[in-house]
Enzyme design. Structure first.
Site, mmCIF file in Angstrom:
data_model
loop_
_atom_site.group_PDB
_atom_site.id
_atom_site.type_symbol
_atom_site.label_atom_id
_atom_site.label_comp_id
_atom_site.label_asym_id
_atom_site.label_seq_id
_atom_site.Cartn_x
_atom_site.Cartn_y
_atom_site.Cartn_z
ATOM 1 N N HIS A 127 -4.694 -3.296 6.682
ATOM 2 C CA HIS A 127 -4.618 -3.161 4.686
ATOM 3 C C HIS A 127 -5.955 -4.242 3.551
ATOM 4 O O HIS A 127 -6.825 -5.158 4.284
ATOM 5 C CB HIS A 127 -3.170 -5.010 5.042
ATOM 6 C CG HIS A 127 -3.568 -5.123 3.661
ATOM 7 N ND1 HIS A 127 -2.969 -4.598 2.201
ATOM 8 C CD2 HIS A 127 -3.910 -6.194 2.545
ATOM 9 C CE1 HIS A 127 -3.021 -5.073 0.964
ATOM 10 N NE2 HIS A 127 -3.639 -6.443 1.726
ATOM 11 N N ASP A 187 0.983 -1.014 -0.065
ATOM 12 C CA ASP A 187 0.197 0.277 -0.303
ATOM 13 C C ASP A 187 1.234 1.147 0.078
ATOM 14 O O ASP A 187 0.471 2.503 -0.410
ATOM 15 C CB ASP A 187 -1.030 0.128 1.609
ATOM 16 C CG ASP A 187 -1.950 -1.426 1.491
ATOM 17 O OD1 ASP A 187 -2.400 -1.678 0.735
ATOM 18 O OD2 ASP A 187 -1.496 -1.840 2.847
#
Ligand code: NAI
Length: 324
Positions: A187, A159
Site C-alpha cells: 500500500h 487501492d
C-alpha cells in the site's frame, strides 16, 4: 437474536474512525442482524476526544450496539475481540525520516500484536489500516506467536476500489461491471494495479482501453490517489478508507463477490517468498480467504510485482530487530 461480536478499533478518535465506528455500529460490516460490542482504543492524551466519540455513538441509539468500551490499554480494548481494526498509527512528523517512521510504528504494532496474542479471541481477524500498513501488519503478526500469521491482514481495498472506479469511469460502465481487478504488493506508490486479468461487462479490460492510458494514466493515478486526495481536501482519505476497511472485513467474514485484493502473508505464490505482507488476488468464502492461483504473469507485470516486493523487503529490513 445472534450473540454480539466484539469489534476493536484503534485510533478511535481519529478521522477514519469517525466514519468507521458509526458505520460498523449501524451494521454495514457484518449485517443488520449482527449485534456488536465496540471496544475503542486511543492513546491517553486522546481519551477526552474519544469520550466525545462515545457520547455521539450513544446519541445515535444504534439498535445493534450492545456495549461500548473506551480504553487506552490494548489489553482492555482487545479482550476477546473477534475483529480488530488497527487504524491508529504514528503519522510522519517534521524532519522524520522514513526509517524513524517505520521504527515509531514498529513499537506501536509490536505492543498491539503482543496484546492481541494475549487477550483476543483465538479466531480474531485483524486488519491493519495504519501506515505503513503492510509492514505494521507483519510486525503485529510476528509478535503474536500463538495466533496464525494468516489472521493478520493489511488494507489494500482502498487501492482496489479506487482502481475499480477509475476503470469504470474510463469505459463508461459501473464499478459493479468490473471483475477480477487486482492490486499487487505494498500500500504505497509502488503498488501495481493490474488490468491483465480484468474484465468489464465480460470483455477483457485491456481490449477496451488504450495501452498508453493503462500505463501512463491509470497506474499512476491509482498509485498517487492518496496524495491527490490530500491536495484536494487538505486532509487524507478518511471516509473512503473507512468504507474500504468495512468492505475488507465484510468480505473476509461473509464472502466476496469474486476477486478482491488483500495484503496477506506471502507464501511463495507468484514467486513472492515468505517474510512480507504482500497484496494478492484472493477470493473469500466460508470465513476464509484463498489466493487465486495460476494467473499468467507477463514481463510487464513481473517487473512491477518485483519492484513493490523489493520495497516491502526494504521496509522489513528496517524493522528486522523488532520482529520478535
Ligand atoms: P488520524 O491522525 O486522524 O487518527 C489516528 C488516531 O490514532 C489518532 O487519534 C491518534 O491519537 C491515534 N493513535 C496513535 N497512536 C495510537 C496507538 N498506539 N494506539 C491507539 N491509537 C493511537 O489519522 P487517520 O486519518 O484516521 O488515519 C489513520 C491511519 O490510517 C494513518 O496511518 C493513515 O496513514 C492510514 N491510512 C491508511 C490507508 C490504507 O489504505 N491502508 C488509507 C488512509 C489512511
Amino acid at each position: 437474536m445472534k450473540d454480539p461480536v466484539r469489534i476493536a478499533i484503534t485510533g478511535a478518535a481519529g478521522q477514519i474512525s469517525y466514519s468507521l465506528a458509526f458505520r460498523i455500529a449501524s451494521g454495514d460490516m457484518l449485517g443488520k442482524d449482527q449485534p456488536v460490542i465496540l471496544q475503542l482504543l486511543e492513546i491517553t492524551p486522546a481519551m477526552d476526544a474519544l469520550n466525545g466519540v462515545v457520547m455521539e455513538l450513544n446519541d445515535c441509539a444504534f439498535p445493534l450496539v450492545q456495549d461500548i468500551v473506551a480504553s487506552d490499554d490494548p489489553n482492555v480494548a482487545f479482550k476477546d475481540a473477534d475483529f480488530a481494526l488497527l487504524v491508529g498509527a504514528r503519522p510522519r512528523g517534521p524532519g522524520m525520516e522514513r526509517k524513524d517512521l517505520l521504527e515509531a510504528n514498529a513499537a506501536i504494532f509490536s505492543a498491539q500484536g503482543k496484546a492481541l496474542n494475549d487477550v483476543a479471541s483465538r479466531d480474531v481477524r485483524v486488519l491493519v489500516v495504519g501506515n505503513p500498513a503492510n509492514t505494521n501488519a507483519l510486525i503485529a503478526s510476528c509478535n503474536a506467536p500463538d495466533l496464525d500469521a494468516g489472521q493478520f491482514t493489511a488494507m489494500m481495498r482502498l487501492d482496489h476500489n479506487r482502481a475499480l472506479t477509475q476503470l469504470a469511469q474510463k469505459t463508461g460502465k459501473h464499478s459493479t461491471d468490473v471483475e477480477s481487478m487486482i492490486v499487487w504488493g505494498n500500500h504505497s506508490a509502488t503498488q501495481y494495479p493490474d488490468l491483465a486479468h480484468c474484465k468489464v461487462d465480460g470483455k477483457p479490460a485491456l481490449e477496451l482501453v488504450e495501452r498508453d492510458w493503462y500505463e501512463n494514466d491509470f497506474i499512476p493515478t491509482v498509485q498517487q490517489r492518496g496524495a491527490a486526495i490530500i491536495k484536494a481536501r487538505g486532509a487524507s482519505s478518511a471516509a473512503s478508507a473507512a468504507s474500504a476497511a468495512i468492505d475488507h472485513m465484510r468480505d473476509w467474514a461473509l464472502g466476496s463477490d469474486g476477486i478482491v485484493s488483500m495484503g496477506i502473508p506471502a507464501d511463495g505464490s507468484y514467486g513472492i517468498e515468505p517474510g512480507i505482507m504482500y497484496s494478492y488476488p484472493v477470493v473469500c468464502k466460508d470465513g476464509k480467504y484463498e489466493i487465486v492461483q495460476d494467473l499468467a504473469v507477463d514481463d510487464f507485470s513481473r517487473e512491477r510485482m518485483t519492484a513493490t516486493e523489493n520495497e516491502l523487503r526494504e521496509e522489513r529490513a528496517a524493522v528486522e530487530h523488532l520482529l520478535g
